[in-house]
Structure formats: C-alpha cells, structure tokens
Design a protein around this motif. Sequence first.
Motif, short mmCIF file in Angstrom:
data_model
loop_
_atom_site.label_atom_id
_atom_site.label_comp_id
_atom_site.label_asym_id
_atom_site.label_seq_id
_atom_site.Cartn_x
_atom_site.Cartn_y
_atom_site.Cartn_z
N UNK A 86 -16.78 35.36 8.06
CA UNK A 86 -17.77 36.10 6.92
C UNK A 86 -17.48 35.53 5.03
N UNK A 87 -15.02 34.70 5.41
CA UNK A 87 -15.13 34.74 3.59
C UNK A 87 -15.59 33.17 3.33
N UNK A 88 -16.48 32.55 4.12
CA UNK A 88 -17.45 31.81 4.03
C UNK A 88 -18.80 31.77 3.54
N UNK A 89 -19.75 32.55 3.68
CA UNK A 89 -20.87 33.33 2.95
C UNK A 89 -20.75 34.17 1.46
N UNK A 90 -21.89 33.78 1.42
CA UNK A 90 -22.30 34.18 0.07
C UNK A 90 -21.68 36.47 -0.04
N UNK A 91 -21.34 36.46 -1.45
CA UNK A 91 -21.17 38.31 -1.37
C UNK A 91 -22.37 38.45 -0.88
N UNK A 92 -23.38 38.11 -1.88
CA UNK A 92 -25.23 38.99 -1.46
C UNK A 92 -25.75 38.40 -0.34
N UNK A 93 -25.59 38.86 -0.18
CA UNK A 93 -26.87 38.50 1.93
C UNK A 93 -26.73 39.69 2.27
N UNK A 94 -28.08 40.29 3.15
CA UNK A 94 -27.91 40.41 4.54
C UNK A 94 -27.67 40.36 5.86
N UNK A 95 -26.90 41.89 6.23
CA UNK A 95 -26.06 41.57 7.39
C UNK A 95 -26.58 42.76 8.81
N UNK A 96 -26.83 41.95 9.37
CA UNK A 96 -27.28 42.97 10.84
C UNK A 96 -26.54 42.38 12.26
N UNK A 97 -25.60 43.98 12.48
CA UNK A 97 -24.44 43.69 13.25
C UNK A 97 -25.37 44.63 14.15
N UNK A 98 -25.41 44.16 15.70
CA UNK A 98 -25.71 44.78 16.60
C UNK A 98 -24.43 45.19 17.92
N UNK A 99 -24.62 46.01 18.35
CA UNK A 99 -24.25 46.25 19.30
C UNK A 99 -23.97 47.03 19.77
N UNK A 100 -23.40 47.16 21.82
CA UNK A 100 -24.06 47.63 23.05
C UNK A 100 -23.42 49.07 22.72
N UNK A 101 -22.09 49.53 22.19
CA UNK A 101 -21.27 50.18 21.45
C UNK A 101 -21.08 50.68 20.48
N UNK A 102 -20.91 51.81 20.06
CA UNK A 102 -20.27 52.37 18.99
C UNK A 102 -18.64 52.38 18.85
N UNK A 103 -17.68 51.62 19.21
CA UNK A 103 -16.64 51.80 19.73
C UNK A 103 -15.59 52.08 17.88
N UNK A 104 -14.99 52.58 18.06
CA UNK A 104 -14.32 52.57 16.78
C UNK A 104 -13.39 50.96 16.01
#
Length: 427
Positions: free
Chosen positions: A173-191
Amino acid sequence: MLFTDLGLSEPILRAIAEEGYTSPTPIQAKSIPAVLKGGDLLAAAQTGTGKTAGFTLPILQRLSSTKSHHSKRVLRVLILTPTRELAAQVQESVVTYGKYTDLKSAVIFGGVGANPQIKAITAGLDILVATPGRLLDLMSQKCVSLNDIEILVLDEADRMLDMGFLRDIKKILAALPQQRQNLLFSATFSTEIKALADGLLNTPELIEVARSNSTNEAIAQLIHPVDRNKKHPLLARLIQSNNWKQVLVFTRTKHGANKLVTQLEKDGITSMAIHGNKSQTARTKALADFKAGILTALVATDIAARGIDIDQLPHVVNYDLPNVPEDYVHRIGRTGRAGSNGVAVSLVCVDEHQMLRDIEKLIKQKLPQEVIAGFEPDPNAVAQPIQLRSQQHQQARKPRPNGSHSSGAPKKAPAKRLNPPKRSFKH
C-alpha cells in the motif's frame, strides 16, 4: 436482471455470452454498478458467490473505456489474492472476459521461476494479479512499478490477514498512488477487516450478499459422533456404502491429510491431499484429477482449499472440525451451489464438542446428529487438547530460503467445462 442491463460494453458481453451466462449473481448485480461508479467498495462475499467476476467485469469495462495518459502501456490495476490457486482463478477470469478487449494481464506468484513473470511485466501490462510475497520480491528487484495504479483489489482480505500478510499488504500500500479506487472483498466483516477498511477505504459503498454466519439451505448438514480412532474407517464406510464419487474432505493439519490419504488408498478409495507442503505441480494435478472425477476424495487443509471452486460438488466432509467457527461456513459452502443440493457431514469426537457448540452458536441452529451402527462413541472417552490453528500458521508462514512467502499459483488453471449451461456464473 441480465448482464445486458449493467452497462457493460459489447466486447465484454460477447465474452460472457460465449461462456453460457446470461444473469448475474446477487454479488455481481450489486458490485458491478458500484465499481463502475469509481468509488471505493467494501463487500462481504463468500467463495462461490461469483465475486471474482463481480470485480473483474467492471474493471475490464473501466480500463477499456478510459485511456491512460501515458504514451505506452502502464500497469493500472493490481489485484492481490492470498493463495496461488485463487490468483490463477482470478487471472483466468480476467483473460476469459477480457479476450475481446486489447487489455494485457499477467499473474505472479511464488513457488515457480520468476523470469517468465518478469518478462511478462516488462512487455507491458494493464492488470496484474499477484500474491503478496512474490510481488514484494519483484518490487525489491525493481522489476515492477506501482506508480500508476488506478484500481486496487484486495480479494479474500480476511484470509490474507489470517495467513499473516498484513505487514506485506502495508508495504505494498505504501508504494501505491494516494489517488486510486480501492475494492476490498472479504467473507466476513471481522474486527480486523473493519480496521483494515477504515485505514484503506474512502467512504466506501457497503455490499453484503449473505450474512457471513449463515449456511445455504440447499446444504443438508449432519453430525456423526464417533471416537477419534474410528474416524477413518467411518469415512471409508460412508464413501463406499453410499457410493460417493466426489468428496472434499477437510483435515486440521497437513500430517493428518497425508495420513488419511494413505489410509483411504489402502481401502481402495482413490484420493490425494493438497496443502502447503505439497509442490505446486502436485496440488494442480490433484485438483484437476478431482474435478475430472479421477479421484474420489480430495483431502485438504483450510488454507490450501481456499480458492477451490467446483460446480455441483455433492459432498463435503469435516474429518476434523475447524478451530474457527466461521471456517465451517466457508468449508461447507463449497457444496450446494448453482441450484444443486449438497451434503455436509462432520465426524465429531469428544475432543471437538466445544468446537461443535461454537459452530452451532454461530449459525444459530442445532445440527442433527446420527450415530452409525458399529461406530458408537465411547461414553467414557476423555477429551484431549487440540493443536491451535495459530500454531499451524506460524509453521506455514516460515519464509523460504530466497525470502519469498509460501504463496504461489499454478502455471495453468484447471480446464473449464465445455458448453456450460445457461445460468448465473460462479467465477
């Protein structure tokens, strides 16, 4: 709703139609429009819901309809996955549905030579599918640049955290541009997932197709109480007496998987194991043979099984109950798909009674039990301690000699079925 209603271009719709699909799954119907809007997305979707196409289709649409401001082809999309099998599956989806676009993609992974991967990157890419370990290796060698990434996908983010990839993800993540679209897929919404999302996503759209603790009503669940030393003969009896032809069996440890395969083979039941200590060639062959019906039983650990996607798998057996209740839902969710019925059987000994109670509490239902004649459990048996999953993960995460992590992908994904029926697809 049809795919033609979702704003996808003709080349992409043609590729979808050639695969025999007409209607999107619920996660696809919700995520495709959300991704096309260009905003961040947090989606809860389990394996087998069709989530892969839920992000690959709109990504292909966005890239093919917007031109990069660079004169040459630059990397614009990064898709991170926890395992090599899942990486291969995602890349297959990108290639399949992007074949009538001029977009270029590649997949990189550990466990195989890096030179062909470096060559593919050097030739120019739009989309890169990667496991974290190999990506960091190539970044450290200055073989890949993330300076122009427009879209980042974290697929099965819960499993990535579970496998200890958080530090790797933060480095990427530290190597990515600040302006971007982020898509996060997960089986659960854990803490842990919510904490990651809070630091990564900007006012995301939330999509939750099914509660993470729910089980498919098309799956018949059954518990067989049995002593720990009689689990193997009971499993062999169930397979042979019921004439089961395709059974995915879950064990808690790699050693347990290997031992069970040896025992089943002696019973004349064709079987192979897949886990982190198996070579990628062996894992790929086992999965391909299982899909083709050559193997009756595929014995897997949780981490190795992530990414296995088999249409109309009839039987799942929990030879060992999982230590984490949510993994029970993930395991049995591999059957009862695409409108077909499935059977999920769990062999439970005295050591696992608390695990069973935790699972029933999670899914909010009491699971039916049936004692098989000849396999009645000893009422005086005393429970023995079970190795915790965290201990296994510490072993699984030991670095390789070259510093890469034990994540990689097959050179070639298993062949897809020809002439699939018209249905909602599960890629």
